[in-house]
Design a protein around this motif. Sequence first.
Motif, PDB file in Angstrom:
ATOM      1  N   TYR A   1       1.915  12.166   0.772  1.00  0.00           N
ATOM      2  CA  TYR A   1       1.039  11.652  -0.253  1.00  0.00           C
ATOM      3  C   TYR A   1       0.083  10.447   0.056  1.00  0.00           C
ATOM      4  N   LEU A   2       0.757   9.625   1.149  1.00  0.00           N
ATOM      5  CA  LEU A   2      -0.071   8.554   1.413  1.00  0.00           C
ATOM      6  C   LEU A   2      -1.444   8.855   2.128  1.00  0.00           C
TER       7      LEU A   2
ATOM      8  N   LYS B   1      -0.509  11.523  -7.609  1.00  0.00           N
ATOM      9  CA  LYS B   1       0.967  11.141  -7.540  1.00  0.00           C
ATOM     10  C   LYS B   1       1.696  11.781  -8.565  1.00  0.00           C
TER      11      LYS B   1
ATOM     12  N   CYS C   1      -3.652  10.305  -0.645  1.00  0.00           N
ATOM     13  CA  CYS C   1      -4.113   9.382  -1.547  1.00  0.00           C
ATOM     14  C   CYS C   1      -5.481   8.451  -0.882  1.00  0.00           C
ATOM     15  N   TRP C   2      -5.105   8.255   0.497  1.00  0.00           N
ATOM     16  CA  TRP C   2      -5.972   7.303   1.292  1.00  0.00           C
ATOM     17  C   TRP C   2      -7.417   7.990   1.415  1.00  0.00           C
TER      18      TRP C   2
ATOM     19  N   GLY D   1       0.779   4.071  -2.790  1.00  0.00           N
ATOM     20  CA  GLY D   1       0.188   5.381  -2.480  1.00  0.00           C
ATOM     21  C   GLY D   1       0.892   6.429  -2.612  1.00  0.00           C
ATOM     22  N   THR D   2       2.487   6.195  -3.078  1.00  0.00           N
ATOM     23  CA  THR D   2       3.369   7.405  -3.102  1.00  0.00           C
ATOM     24  C   THR D   2       3.931   7.487  -4.329  1.00  0.00           C
ATOM     25  N   PRO D   3       4.280   8.470  -4.936  1.00  0.00           N
ATOM     26  CA  PRO D   3       4.908   8.816  -6.287  1.00  0.00           C
ATOM     27  C   PRO D   3       6.163   8.402  -6.402  1.00  0.00           C
ATOM     28  N   PHE D   4       6.545   7.805  -7.617  1.00  0.00           N
ATOM     29  CA  PHE D   4       7.476   6.839  -7.775  1.00  0.00           C
ATOM     30  C   PHE D   4       8.846   7.863  -7.717  1.00  0.00           C
TER      31      PHE D   4
ATOM     32  N   GLU E   1       0.839  -1.152   0.018  1.00  0.00           N
ATOM     33  CA  GLU E   1      -0.072  -0.166   0.038  1.00  0.00           C
ATOM     34  C   GLU E   1       0.873   1.369   0.032  1.00  0.00           C
ATOM     35  N   ILE E   2       2.035   1.213   0.668  1.00  0.00           N
ATOM     36  CA  ILE E   2       2.856   2.497   0.686  1.00  0.00           C
ATOM     37  C   ILE E   2       3.456   2.622  -0.694  1.00  0.00           C
TER      38      ILE E   2
END
Lengths: 222, 213
Positions: B190-191, B152, B194-195, A64-67, A60-61
């Motif tokens: 960001y997490l 993102k 997004c969540w 859920g975060t940008p590359f 999930e991390i």
Amino acid sequence: MIFDPNVILKHLPEIIQGTGVTLALWIAGMAFGIALGFLVATTRRYGGKATNVVLAIPVEILRGTPFLVQIFLVYYGGPFAGLSLGPIPCGLICLTVYSAAYYSEVFRAGFAAVPHGHVEAAECLGLSRVQIIRRILLPEMALIVLPPSVNLAVILLKESAVLSIITVPELTTTISAIGSQEYAFLEAIFLLAVIYWAIVEASAKLGRIAEARLSTFRFSAP
Amino acid sequence: MSFKLFFLLLKAAGWTLSISLVSILLGFALAIGLSAVLLSSKRLYRAPAELFISFFRGVPLLVQLLFIYNLLPFIGLNVPSVVAAIIGLTLCTAAYQAENLRGGFESVPRGLIEAADMAGFSVRQIFLRIKVPIAMRLTFPALVNEAIMILKSSSLVSVVGIVEVTKMAQDLASSTYLPIELFSSAALIYLVICWSIALIGRYTERALPGGVK
């Protein structure tokens, strides 16, 4: 905008080399990512509830975060944690781990799509767990996971352009450098876009061919 | 890492949020037009829209942003880099959203349209009362996904010099030598966003008519 073909011809070896680096990183990252993702998906399915939850956290991390943030964390933060990596190994590792997270979800959905009765029938017949995965789950989910896998492959190719920010000598880095050097940045970026576009369209086409072949196989199988 | 640094990141998150939000909304508006063209029966109208979508879905966003950022001054438009970033994100998300919308309109059951036709609905009424609500309902999950994707992807606008979360973390990391803490905090921000989007999306979806209660 004047497009001078001589400029492209002059830099052709570099462009080919950059394309090679992009393709190599993309394919290697994807192959390792598929392997790792499959491992994660099977472990989550068979490893019990606790393992499932624990493995869900990194997945999930990563999703859920940008590359870009992930690359920065590994590339700039790595040396502070005793992990000094050059741009290429760093890029390959990041691409692998990133794609593994997404592929594990694709495989998880694929496992879930195989009718439960088939797995139960195989268990009743005395097939081992490895046999069930190899002979029941994998063949049955192949057609289901193929379209999202091809989609993901395209997304990964496009994400690999981000590696240029940490100076991996791939296509985007190479062509932007040529563009600045020749005072033709706009033309260079346009060429870059066309090359990516061509690779994406070609891989989407390959995916469709594979899908068509796989579906005829499915119908002809007894 | 001090709270002050985290506060700076949070402030930069405002840029991330606003750029993403504006791009998604503008992209949605553009996608409505594009999908209408895509659903046209004339190949001549469809072809340019298909080319547009294929291009913006086939080229990395980073390359699109670099192209637009350099193209605008070239054609004589000296706009702030925020505008270039929003144009880039908007065009990219419009291509994806148009494809979603087309799928949604195509999966409106034919029987419903025929039934409405039988019941004496006009073409306009069928469109507004049958096609639009059902297509919107069907494409809502894809829209939420796209919003998360754009959020993102907005990290890439740092390359055209906008100080959003990623760029702020990068700048602070190079001056404080705390890259692990800063990039982890950026990832955390960001997490959480997004969540939150995913959560709001799920609740909204349940609240929509025809949702799974």
